[in-house]
Scaffold this active site. Structure first.
Site, PDB file in Angstrom:
ATOM      1  N   GLY A   1       0.781  -1.233   0.000  1.00  0.00           N
ATOM      2  CA  GLY A   1       0.000   0.000   0.000  1.00  0.00           C
ATOM      3  C   GLY A   1       0.808   1.275   0.000  1.00  0.00           C
ATOM      4  N   HIS A   2       2.146   1.180   0.027  1.00  0.00           N
ATOM      5  CA  HIS A   2       2.985   2.395   0.151  1.00  0.00           C
ATOM      6  C   HIS A   2       4.147   2.350  -0.821  1.00  0.00           C
ATOM      7  CE1 HIS A   2       5.475   5.475   2.241  1.00  0.00           C
ATOM      8  NE2 HIS A   2       4.301   5.913   2.622  1.00  0.00           N
ATOM      9  N   PHE A   3       4.049   2.528  -2.002  1.00  0.00           N
ATOM     10  CA  PHE A   3       2.889   2.785  -2.838  1.00  0.00           C
ATOM     11  C   PHE A   3       2.854   1.725  -3.921  1.00  0.00           C
ATOM     12  CE2 PHE A   3       4.356   6.849  -1.133  1.00  0.00           C
ATOM     13  CZ  PHE A   3       3.207   7.293  -0.505  1.00  0.00           C
TER      14      PHE A   3
END
Length: 145
Positions: A46-48
């Site tokens: 999720g990052h990224f």
């Protein structure tokens, strides 16, 4: 210090253990440790998704875990005992370079002072010769019993 020795000293486990090896330690003075950063890190999902970057707060956590290993090296009773290190403060945190999959994050932490279970450290995390992150960290050693 290899990962087996680190696991005996730190309470952290997957996915938050962020020190893979200690390269050098001088109890009461300084420590050098590393974190191999791979695409398999759970935070990269999720990052990224299109440009994976290690979150800055995790670079600080890696330095704090390195600092805890230095504090435990000074306090021979701590490893395997009822003591734990908690973050107490972060000052002057600066992020100067993104850390990406394939990088090796090398943390240099020096003890500035220690009194009454409170430790102050100066930490720098590098990738190669480039500074990725630097900060002053304050931690406290407490009994959990």
């Amino acid at each position: 210090m290899d990962i087996h020795q680190i696991l005996k000293k730190l309470p952290h486990r997957y996915p938050i253990l962020l020190v893979d090896r200690v390269l050098a330690v001088e109890p009461g003075k300084a420590i050098k440790a590393l974190k191999n950063v791979t695409i398999n890190e759970p935070f990269f999902v999720g990052h990224f998704p299109h440009r994976p970057v290690m979150p800055g707060v995790l670079m600080l956590e890696a330095m704090a875990q390195t600092a805890a290993l230095l504090a435990f090296a000074e306090d021979a009773a701590a490893p395997g005992s009822d003591k734990v290190i908690y973050f107490a403060g972060i000052d002057g945190a600066r992020f100067k370079r993104p850390v990406e999959p394939g990088d090796q994050l090398v943390m240099d932490v020096e003890l500035i002072r220690h009194k009454a279970g409170i430790y102050k450290f100066k930490g720098t995390a590098r990738v190669g010769e480039d500074i990725a992150c630097e900060a002053e960290l304050m931690c406290t050693m407490r009994s959990i019993a």
